[in-house]
Design an enzyme around this catalytic site. Structure first.
Site, PDB file in Angstrom:
ATOM      1  N   LYS A   1     -11.390   0.958  -2.311  1.00  0.00           N
ATOM      2  CA  LYS A   1     -10.198   1.854  -3.110  1.00  0.00           C
ATOM      3  C   LYS A   1     -10.416   1.907  -4.485  1.00  0.00           C
ATOM      4  CE  LYS A   1      -7.362   0.846   0.748  1.00  0.00           C
ATOM      5  NZ  LYS A   1      -6.960   0.658   1.536  1.00  0.00           N
TER       6      LYS A   1
ATOM      7  N   HIS B   1      -5.459  -3.156  -3.469  1.00  0.00           N
ATOM      8  CA  HIS B   1      -5.346  -2.474  -3.967  1.00  0.00           C
ATOM      9  C   HIS B   1      -4.821  -3.279  -5.697  1.00  0.00           C
ATOM     10  CE1 HIS B   1      -4.117   0.699  -1.275  1.00  0.00           C
ATOM     11  NE2 HIS B   1      -4.393   0.368  -0.769  1.00  0.00           N
TER      12      HIS B   1
ATOM     13  N   SER C   1       0.587  -1.289   0.096  1.00  0.00           N
ATOM     14  CA  SER C   1      -0.009   0.222  -0.026  1.00  0.00           C
ATOM     15  C   SER C   1       1.009   1.286  -0.339  1.00  0.00           C
ATOM     16  CB  SER C   1      -0.791   0.584   1.369  1.00  0.00           C
ATOM     17  OG  SER C   1      -0.087  -0.180   2.463  1.00  0.00           O
TER      18      SER C   1
HETATM   19  C1  PLP Z   1      -6.841   0.225   3.073  1.00  0.00           C
HETATM   20  C2  PLP Z   1      -6.422  -1.112   3.510  1.00  0.00           C
HETATM   21  C3  PLP Z   1      -7.095  -2.348   3.810  1.00  0.00           C
HETATM   22  C4  PLP Z   1      -8.335  -1.401   4.802  1.00  0.00           C
HETATM   23  O1  PLP Z   1      -9.256  -1.659   3.833  1.00  0.00           O
HETATM   24  P1  PLP Z   1     -10.929  -0.722   4.973  1.00  0.00           P
HETATM   25  O2  PLP Z   1     -11.802  -0.705   3.361  1.00  0.00           O
HETATM   26  O3  PLP Z   1     -10.193   0.293   3.815  1.00  0.00           O
HETATM   27  O4  PLP Z   1     -10.480  -1.120   6.156  1.00  0.00           O
HETATM   28  C5  PLP Z   1      -6.515  -3.292   4.193  1.00  0.00           C
HETATM   29  N1  PLP Z   1      -5.681  -3.826   3.491  1.00  0.00           N
HETATM   30  C6  PLP Z   1      -4.737  -3.458   2.867  1.00  0.00           C
HETATM   31  C7  PLP Z   1      -3.234  -3.707   2.372  1.00  0.00           C
HETATM   32  C8  PLP Z   1      -5.153  -1.868   2.451  1.00  0.00           C
HETATM   33  O5  PLP Z   1      -4.699  -0.556   1.555  1.00  0.00           O
END
Ligand code: PLP
Length: 392
Positions: free
Chosen positions: A240, A210, A182
């Site tokens: 995302k 991602h 991330s």
């Molecule tokens: C953003 C993210 C999460 C958390 O997901 P949310 O739906 O925002 O709680 C988990 N793992 C990774 C790698 C992330 O980038």
């Protein structure tokens, strides 16, 4: 001040002294690529809404219809009355996309990892996690009570050593990694990890927050080379590239059935609102219909890294590592003065001494946006002067 207030004030003072205090800034999205913050209109280059689907008119209309039909909230846990009909539709779509038997949708990605990991492993078991795994994978690891070790980032031989040394002393072993990291934007070697896991009778789980929507024609990091890598636990988020909210796990039928009956963050938390689930369904329609659209964010990131002579982007995320937290904050401020919103990422989100600009690209960014940002960032890329002298 009460003792409680004094405690908080002292903690804040210590963070301020190290430039590590975080603050919330009100940010209003004006359209797919612009936002206002502190009274300024900026081009956004740090959102995870890679396909801009949070602003998509079709997605918004589908969400509005679902709200009219089913109400604003789901009213209870999915195991009580919160399991509105849109959940089954979404889970089937995600399972198809990921070529898995079945899927379960959680309230968020964070909640998913807090629920999945402790359901699958406990104190008798072993977890081996990439050192740069997302905070919520590590939080799930802690909650599970399993013995755990971090392997050096993307280092297969270190993972192999840890497996040889520790695997035999434990009943089960879970290997955890982000599919796309991330804060660095690089990819895990998913095929090699799957092989290593199979060789040591360990279970591989990838967090594809991602990857879904933007890699492998939208299917994510298990599909970057075309054929599916056999990852038995494909987790991810709908928050995302999908543009909405929620987390998911795609896996075999027995695993999903076990999660549905045991994962505490699914059982003891209210189901997602109908509009949110409908938005994810609408987003998947758009993603599955148009692989070219899914590839746009990485293409833009690649154009940017080409312009600056950085290593070619593998995902929509490009880090520019500055190192010092105060300097990174100043760089972010400088970019805002030039019209671009790129927040500074500081420890403990990233390792000490690696504060950075984390730049993300979306389908809607124009060529002019990307070129303008590259010019504005050029002065902050470490050694860029040296590089220019070399090429001159
Ligand atoms: C953003 C993210 C999460 C958390 O997901 P949310 O739906 O925002 O709680 C988990 N793992 C990774 C790698 C992330 O980038």
């Amino acid at each position: 001040m009460t003792g409680l207030d004094e405690f908080a004030a002292e903690k804040l003072g210590a963070l301020d002294a190290r430039n590590l205090r975080r603050r919330l800034a009100t940010t209003e999205m004006l359209d797919e690529r612009h936002a206002t913050r502190d009274g300024r209109r900026l081009v956004v280059f740090c959102s995870n809404d890679y396909l801009n689907l949070s602003q998509n008119p079709t997605v918004k209309a589908r969400a509005a219809d679902a709200m009219e039909k089913y109400g604003v909230g789901s009213g209870a846990s999915r195991l009580v009355t919160g399991n509105h009909p849109l959940f089954a539709a979404l889970e089937q779509r995600l399972a198809n996309l990921k070529q898995a038997d079945d899927c379960v949708v959680f309230g968020s990605g964070y909640l998913a990892n807090l629920g999945i990991v402790p359901t699958l492993v406990g104190p008798e078991d072993l977890i081996l996690a990439d050192a740069l795994s997302h905070a919520c994978l590590l939080a799930g690891t802690q909650l599970s009570g399993a013995a755990s070790h971090l392997f050096r980032h993307n280092d297969l031989s270190h993972l192999g050593e840890l497996l040889s040394r520790h695997r035999a002393q434990h009943r089960h072993c879970l290997i955890l990694t982000d599919g796309v990291f991330s804060m660095d934007g690089d990819l895990a070697p998913v095929a090699e990890l799957a092989e290593l896991a199979a060789a040591h009778n360990a279970w591989l789980m990838t967090d594809d927050a991602h990857g879904i929507g933007v890699l492998g024609e939208g299917r994510g990091s298990s599909f970057v080379t075309g054929a599916k890598v056999d990852v038995p636990l494909q987790m991810g988020t709908l928050s995302k590239a999908i543009g909405s909210y929620g987390g998911y796990l795609c896996a075999s039928q027995p695993v999903i059935d076990l999660i549905k009956t045991r994962a505490r963050t699914l059982i003891y938390s209210t189901g997602l609102p109908p509009a949110t689930v409908a938005a994810s369904l609408a987003a998947l329609d758009l993603i599955e219909a148009d692989p070219e659209f899914c590839a746009e964010p990485v293409r833009k990131a690649r154009r940017f890294t080409d312009m600056l002579g950085l290593p070619p982007a593998q995902s929509p995320i490009v880090p520019v590592i500055i190192g010092d937290a105060a300097e990174t904050l100043a760089a972010s401020q400088g970019l805002a003065d030039a019209g671009y919103l790129v927040t500074a990422i500081r420890p403990p989100t990233v390792p000490d001494g690696t504060a950075r600009l984390r730049i993300t690209f979306t389908a809607a960014h124009t060529d002019a946006d990307v070129a303008g940002l590259a010019e504005a960032v050029r002065g902050y890329v470490p050694d860029s002067d040296a590089q220019m002298k070399k090429t001159a």
